[in-house]
Design a protein around this motif. Sequence first.
Motif, short mmCIF file in Angstrom:
data_model
loop_
_atom_site.label_atom_id
_atom_site.label_comp_id
_atom_site.label_asym_id
_atom_site.label_seq_id
_atom_site.Cartn_x
_atom_site.Cartn_y
_atom_site.Cartn_z
N GLY A 85 6.99 -5.11 -6.08
CA GLY A 85 5.74 -5.62 -6.62
C GLY A 85 4.57 -5.38 -5.69
N ARG A 86 4.80 -5.57 -4.41
CA ARG A 86 3.74 -5.32 -3.42
C ARG A 86 3.34 -3.85 -3.41
N LEU A 87 4.35 -2.98 -3.48
CA LEU A 87 4.05 -1.54 -3.51
C LEU A 87 3.28 -1.15 -4.78
N GLU A 88 3.66 -1.74 -5.90
CA GLU A 88 2.94 -1.46 -7.14
C GLU A 88 1.48 -1.87 -7.02
N MET A 89 1.24 -3.02 -6.42
CA MET A 89 -0.15 -3.47 -6.23
C MET A 89 -0.89 -2.53 -5.28
N ALA A 90 -0.24 -2.11 -4.22
CA ALA A 90 -0.87 -1.20 -3.27
C ALA A 90 -1.22 0.12 -3.95
N MET A 91 -0.33 0.60 -4.81
CA MET A 91 -0.60 1.85 -5.52
C MET A 91 -1.76 1.69 -6.50
N GLU A 92 -1.86 0.53 -7.13
CA GLU A 92 -2.99 0.28 -8.03
C GLU A 92 -4.31 0.26 -7.28
N HIS A 93 -4.30 -0.18 -6.04
CA HIS A 93 -5.53 -0.29 -5.26
C HIS A 93 -5.89 1.00 -4.53
N LEU A 94 -5.07 2.03 -4.69
CA LEU A 94 -5.39 3.32 -4.06
C LEU A 94 -6.72 3.88 -4.56
N GLU B 255 -9.38 2.50 -4.88
CA GLU B 255 -10.49 1.93 -4.11
C GLU B 255 -10.68 2.62 -2.76
N ARG B 256 -9.74 3.45 -2.40
CA ARG B 256 -9.79 4.14 -1.11
C ARG B 256 -10.46 5.50 -1.26
N ASP B 257 -10.88 6.05 -0.13
CA ASP B 257 -11.48 7.38 -0.20
C ASP B 257 -10.37 8.41 -0.45
N PRO B 258 -10.73 9.57 -0.97
CA PRO B 258 -9.72 10.57 -1.37
C PRO B 258 -8.76 10.98 -0.26
N VAL B 259 -9.24 11.08 0.95
CA VAL B 259 -8.37 11.47 2.07
C VAL B 259 -7.29 10.40 2.30
N GLN B 260 -7.70 9.14 2.30
CA GLN B 260 -6.73 8.05 2.48
C GLN B 260 -5.74 8.01 1.32
N ARG B 261 -6.23 8.23 0.11
CA ARG B 261 -5.33 8.25 -1.06
C ARG B 261 -4.24 9.29 -0.89
N GLU B 262 -4.65 10.49 -0.49
CA GLU B 262 -3.68 11.58 -0.35
C GLU B 262 -2.71 11.34 0.80
N GLN B 263 -3.12 10.58 1.80
CA GLN B 263 -2.22 10.25 2.91
C GLN B 263 -1.26 9.13 2.53
N LEU B 264 -1.76 8.15 1.80
CA LEU B 264 -0.96 6.97 1.50
C LEU B 264 -0.03 7.14 0.30
N ARG B 265 -0.45 7.87 -0.71
CA ARG B 265 0.34 7.99 -1.94
C ARG B 265 1.78 8.46 -1.68
N PRO B 266 2.00 9.54 -0.94
CA PRO B 266 3.39 9.98 -0.73
C PRO B 266 4.24 8.94 0.01
N ARG B 267 3.65 8.25 0.96
CA ARG B 267 4.39 7.21 1.69
C ARG B 267 4.78 6.06 0.78
N LEU B 268 3.83 5.64 -0.07
CA LEU B 268 4.12 4.55 -0.99
C LEU B 268 5.16 4.96 -2.02
#
Length: 61
Positions: free
Chosen positions: A21-30, A32-45
């Motif tokens: 559930g926490r990961l799902e929420m984190a993915m929903e809030h991606l 709100e992040r800048d594109p570089v952060q999204r591309e870095q965080l998405r694969p990890r999540l």
Amino acid sequence: MDNSSEFAPVYLRHDLMVEIGRLEMAMEHLVERDPVQREQLRPRLESRMSHLISELDHLPV
């Protein structure tokens, strides 16, 4: 008599579901992040989500 071992899979399942559930929420809030952060965080999540779902699938029913 120790019943804690009987409840261990229930607690583990609960913990995994909470973390999913926490990961799902984190993915929903991606968004709100800048594109570089999204591309870095998405694969990890997504990797973490896949691992947790696999763990959940391997728990005894």
